[in-house]
Enzyme design. Sequence first.
Site, PDB file in Angstrom:
ATOM      1  N   GLY A 251      -8.702 -11.140  -4.179  1.00 54.24           N
ATOM      2  CA  GLY A 251      -8.026 -12.222  -4.891  1.00 54.24           C
ATOM      3  C   GLY A 251      -8.686 -13.573  -4.753  1.00 54.24           C
ATOM      4  N   GLU A 293     -11.474  -7.287   0.106  1.00 52.89           N
ATOM      5  CA  GLU A 293     -11.669  -6.550  -1.147  1.00 52.89           C
ATOM      6  C   GLU A 293     -11.893  -7.477  -2.341  1.00 52.89           C
ATOM      7  OE1 GLU A 293      -8.628  -2.826  -0.205  1.00 52.89           O
ATOM      8  OE2 GLU A 293      -7.819  -4.652  -1.103  1.00 52.89           O
ATOM      9  N   PRO A 294     -13.006  -8.178  -2.378  1.00 55.36           N
ATOM     10  CA  PRO A 294     -13.233  -9.055  -3.527  1.00 55.36           C
ATOM     11  C   PRO A 294     -13.536  -8.266  -4.799  1.00 55.36           C
ATOM     12  CG  PRO A 294     -15.173  -9.018  -2.099  1.00 55.36           C
ATOM     13  CD  PRO A 294     -14.113  -8.194  -1.406  1.00 55.36           C
ATOM     14  N   GLY A 295     -12.929  -8.653  -5.892  1.00 59.24           N
ATOM     15  CA  GLY A 295     -13.221  -8.040  -7.189  1.00 59.24           C
ATOM     16  C   GLY A 295     -13.797  -9.101  -8.103  1.00 59.24           C
ATOM     17  N   ARG A 296     -12.906  -9.954  -8.650  1.00 58.20           N
ATOM     18  CA  ARG A 296     -13.359 -10.958  -9.623  1.00 58.20           C
ATOM     19  C   ARG A 296     -14.391 -11.912  -9.039  1.00 58.20           C
ATOM     20  NH1 ARG A 296      -8.499 -13.041 -11.922  1.00 58.20           N
ATOM     21  NH2 ARG A 296      -7.652 -11.124 -11.057  1.00 58.20           N
ATOM     22  N   ARG A 333      -7.570 -11.118 -21.400  1.00 59.80           N
ATOM     23  CA  ARG A 333      -6.993 -12.011 -20.395  1.00 59.80           C
ATOM     24  C   ARG A 333      -6.320 -13.266 -20.960  1.00 59.80           C
ATOM     25  NH1 ARG A 333      -9.357 -14.283 -16.856  1.00 59.80           N
ATOM     26  NH2 ARG A 333      -7.834 -14.064 -15.192  1.00 59.80           N
ATOM     27  N   TYR A 337      -2.595 -13.295 -19.744  1.00 56.53           N
ATOM     28  CA  TYR A 337      -2.262 -14.215 -18.642  1.00 56.53           C
ATOM     29  C   TYR A 337      -2.418 -15.682 -19.016  1.00 56.53           C
ATOM     30  CZ  TYR A 337      -4.002 -10.159 -15.805  1.00 56.53           C
ATOM     31  OH  TYR A 337      -4.287  -8.942 -15.248  1.00 56.53           O
ATOM     32  N   CYS A 364      -5.979  -8.214 -35.483  1.00 58.12           N
ATOM     33  CA  CYS A 364      -4.817  -8.570 -36.292  1.00 58.12           C
ATOM     34  C   CYS A 364      -3.631  -8.958 -35.413  1.00 58.12           C
ATOM     35  CB  CYS A 364      -4.460  -7.433 -37.215  1.00 58.12           C
ATOM     36  SG  CYS A 364      -5.743  -7.194 -38.426  1.00 58.12           S
TER      37      CYS A 364
HETATM   38  C1  LIG Z   1      -6.898  -6.204  -7.734  1.00 57.13           C
HETATM   39  C2  LIG Z   1      -7.028  -5.996  -6.304  1.00 57.13           C
HETATM   40  C3  LIG Z   1      -8.092  -6.562  -5.597  1.00 57.13           C
HETATM   41  C4  LIG Z   1      -9.096  -7.478  -6.229  1.00 57.13           C
HETATM   42  O1  LIG Z   1      -8.547  -8.623  -6.786  1.00 57.13           O
HETATM   43  P1  LIG Z   1      -9.541  -9.753  -7.321  1.00 57.13           P
HETATM   44  O2  LIG Z   1      -8.639 -10.822  -7.790  1.00 57.13           O
HETATM   45  O3  LIG Z   1     -10.309  -9.153  -8.447  1.00 57.13           O
HETATM   46  O4  LIG Z   1     -10.412 -10.132  -6.195  1.00 57.13           O
HETATM   47  C5  LIG Z   1      -8.213  -6.259  -4.264  1.00 57.13           C
HETATM   48  N1  LIG Z   1      -7.337  -5.456  -3.632  1.00 57.13           N
HETATM   49  C6  LIG Z   1      -6.301  -4.893  -4.282  1.00 57.13           C
HETATM   50  C7  LIG Z   1      -5.383  -4.017  -3.548  1.00 57.13           C
HETATM   51  C8  LIG Z   1      -6.100  -5.148  -5.629  1.00 57.13           C
HETATM   52  O5  LIG Z   1      -5.066  -4.605  -6.255  1.00 57.13           O
END
Ligand SMILES: *Cc1c(COP(=O)(O)O)cnc(C)c1O
Length: 436
Positions: A251, A293-296, A333, A337, A364
């Site tokens: 996050g 757990e970095p994603g974005r 997005r 959001y 559309c």
């Molecule tokens: C979505 C999610 C992430 C990653 O979130 P980002 O905002 O993309 O960093 C990490 N851990 C869990 C459990 C998630 O559901």
Amino acid sequence: MKLANLSDSFEINQAGHLAIGGVDTLKLAKKYGTPLIAYDVSKIKSKIKHFKQAFIEANVPYRVVYASKAFSAMAMYQLVAQEGLGCDVVSGGELYTALKGGMPPERIEFHGNNKLPAELEMAVDAKIGCIVVDNFQEIEFLDNILRAKKSSIAVVLRVAPGIEAETHKYISTGQENSKFGFDVHSGQAEKALKQLIENPRMNVKGVHCHIGSQIFSAKGFVMAVEKMVSLLHEWYEKYSFEAEVLNLGGGFGTRYTEQDQPLPPEVFAAKIITAVKEKINAYGLKLPAIWIEPGRSLAGEAAATLYTVGSRKDVEGVCHFVAVDGGMGDNIRPALYQAKYEAMLANKPKALQEQIVTIVGKYCESGDILVQDASLPITHPGDILAIPSTGAYGYTMASNYNRNPRPAVVFCENGTDQLIIRRETYDDMLNCDLGM
Ligand SMILES: *Cc1c(COP(=O)(O)O)cnc(C)c1O
């Protein structure tokens, strides 16, 4: 009239065009067509390096786990695996892609609030690193599978610590009424722990929480650390439970627009490490490995989406629409959001911004807006428009709405480009459509 905002973090080449990973975006658009999602691989690598740096400097056990729902593609799993990361998956499909992409199974963790028995079975068969158990039903499903296969697996207990992240409610996940994880307050988490400890087929490695997404300050994470470590203390006293892993989720915020000012990855990580050490030492507990757990924050800023400008509609004194050849099908997005982005013209990123327009797609729906109030030079049909910071939750949330094929994705680095996902064709979209 100001200059393009995010363009400062982009390369402008000698031709005066926007470049990504040393590759001219106009050449990319010509070679692969648009819409095209173009990643600068060095930006992904740099984020990874900065997250890791904090742990290496602090000399603590850790794992950086890429949250692959942000961008799930075989090449991405391969890249992050090469960089030493693990990944988390939230479905059988992501697990399948991760394995095909060459992610070592022992580095995969499986998340989700409704893992299907078939998906759990797949995870057990693949011998993945751990399952992050989310609810009592899942414990039962998993136990049935492990009994039948005379097998065992490592699990991590997902806890909802009762913390509200300062973010959009759809991406806030740590609060008590979240659909994810075992609630602490009502005693669910403790009940789950007892079940897991007593179960010889499940080896409880540790605990997990994820408070939300697009978080800019370390405050929420520090609060989560305090809650989680005091929980560990309580569980150590009561059950002699010692966590090997304290997973604090992802996050970490990303810069979508100039207004977004998240902490740099190494600062987020350093603040988390300090908080964990302090709290663990205060209780005299053994330091667990710290997982994040970095994603974005790994994938988001690394890519821009390239579109071709098409038609235009001007309602004098009311609004000006510039339409592009993609939209909510490749980036939901803004509609989902109210996410904000900026835009720039790839063929003249430094040109004076002489108009404020709404950039819309070709779908559309009136909500098919990519950027509200974008400052741009005067545009012409055929111009290539770039929307930066679209590397996360764009392609993975893409749809075939209106039977538009999903875009192609390209990895660029050191002046070379490699197609990693080809553009969908009309026939691809008919693959599952059997007619009558
Ligand atoms: C979505 C999610 C992430 C990653 O979130 P980002 O905002 O993309 O960093 C990490 N851990 C869990 C459990 C998630 O559901």
